[in-house]
Write an enzyme that holds these catalytic residues in place. Structure first.
Site, short mmCIF file in Angstrom:
data_model
loop_
_atom_site.label_atom_id
_atom_site.label_comp_id
_atom_site.label_asym_id
_atom_site.label_seq_id
_atom_site.Cartn_x
_atom_site.Cartn_y
_atom_site.Cartn_z
N ASP A 63 4.58 -3.34 -9.51
CA ASP A 63 5.14 -3.30 -10.86
C ASP A 63 6.50 -2.62 -10.86
OD1 ASP A 63 2.88 -4.55 -11.84
OD2 ASP A 63 1.95 -2.71 -12.58
N ASP A 66 -5.17 4.27 -2.05
CA ASP A 66 -4.23 5.39 -2.07
C ASP A 66 -4.21 6.14 -3.40
OD1 ASP A 66 -1.45 4.70 -3.73
OD2 ASP A 66 -2.63 2.96 -3.15
N ASP A 96 -7.23 -1.89 -1.70
CA ASP A 96 -6.31 -1.77 -2.82
C ASP A 96 -5.07 -2.58 -2.42
OD1 ASP A 96 -4.92 -0.77 -5.12
OD2 ASP A 96 -4.05 0.81 -3.88
N ASP A 145 -5.03 -2.81 -9.49
CA ASP A 145 -4.54 -2.75 -10.86
C ASP A 145 -3.15 -3.37 -10.97
OD1 ASP A 145 -4.62 -2.21 -13.55
OD2 ASP A 145 -4.07 -0.10 -13.37
N ASP A 168 -1.30 -2.16 -4.11
CA ASP A 168 -0.06 -1.38 -4.17
C ASP A 168 -0.18 -0.12 -3.32
OD1 ASP A 168 1.12 -3.16 -5.94
OD2 ASP A 168 0.40 -2.10 -7.71
#
Length: 272
Positions: free
Chosen positions: A20, A178, A9, A95, A11
């Protein structure tokens, strides 16, 4: 060489923040973001925020400078480099969006180490405005995830299934994440795979509550240093096993192991 695919992942896994939120906060647009958040999906909101920031006179260079300041533990960089040197295939499933990820990884000199980036698409238009689009166009169809956890623009479980289809059967996956969205891909992993949830983060809670649904071996981590130690221990252990199964054929080309000084940290699921 290790027959291992390491899937990160981004972030709060590679970087120690949400990219973001980091950009929105650093460019002083938090209040507007919070006002708009209840009105649209997160991915759509980020596209809208880039339009608002551009209208306020913020340039793509301003965004780049903010991204370069995003916090990242030095051990994460070392872990990525070491895993690559040991022959692992490194991928990202996130994402966030491609512009944010590419900018940060290039800044830290590790962009070229990843063979595949699965994330929301983005580009800078002719007016210098960053445009962000969903990984999956949910306005046309659903991604058909059955967990009711994944956001409409991306199911990481679907992405992991595609990665698995492209892999040879002997390869193993180590998945590191996470967030809530990292739970769905953990359900897709096999008994020979590994899931590394960040301790006390949403995916860790979900796995602790639903550990009987997880086939993969579970190894928790808390910060960048522990991620590096646990990841390299798993890789080294698999390399040793692979070498032992190589019928004793020593051709002088054995993979050099990386020394680590910690034990694997398995989630004590019985305690939850």
């Amino acid at each position: 060489m290790a027959d291992i695919v390491v899937v990160f992942d981004f972030d709060k896994t590679i970087i120690d923040c949400d990219s973001d939120n980091w950009v929105v906060d650093e460019l002083h647009a938090t209040e507007l973001f919070n006002q708009l958040l209840p009105t649209m999906p997160w991915n759509s909101l980020m596209g809208r925020m880039m339009e608002e920031l551009h209208a306020q006179g913020k340039t793509i260079e301003d965004i780049v400078e903010v991204l370069k300041r995003a916090p990242i533990h030095p051990s994460i960089i070392s872990a990525v480099k070491a895993a690559h040197d040991l022959g692992c295939d490194l991928k990202i499933v996130s994402d966030a969006n491609l512009f944010f990820i590419e900018t940060i990884l290039k800044h830290h000199g590790i962009w070229e180490l990843f063979s595949e980036i699965n994330t929301n698409s983005s580009f800078v238009d002719e007016e210098g405005r960053l445009k962000i689009f969903p990984h999956h166009d949910f306005t046309k169809s659903s991604h058909a995830c059955s967990t009711n956890i994944c956001p409409p623009n991306m199911c990481k479980g679907v992405v992991i299934e595609k990665i698995q289809e492209s892999m040879s059967k002997e390869k193993k996956i180590i998945y590191i994440g996470d967030g809530t969205g990292d739970f769905c891909p953990s359900l897709k992993l096999k008994q020979t795979d590994y899931i590394m949830p960040r301790k006390n983060f949403p995916v860790w809670d979900l796995i602790c509550q639903n550990h009987k649904l997880i086939k993969a071996d579970i190894h928790e981590w808390y910060d960048g240093q522990e991620l590096q130690h646990v990841l390299l221990q798993i890789i080294n252990s698999n390399i040793i096993i692979s070498n032992e199964q190589d019928d004793g054929d020593d051709n002088g080309d054995s993979t050099q192991l990386v020394t680590v000084d910690c034990k694997l940290h398995k989630i004590p699921v019985s305690a939850h």
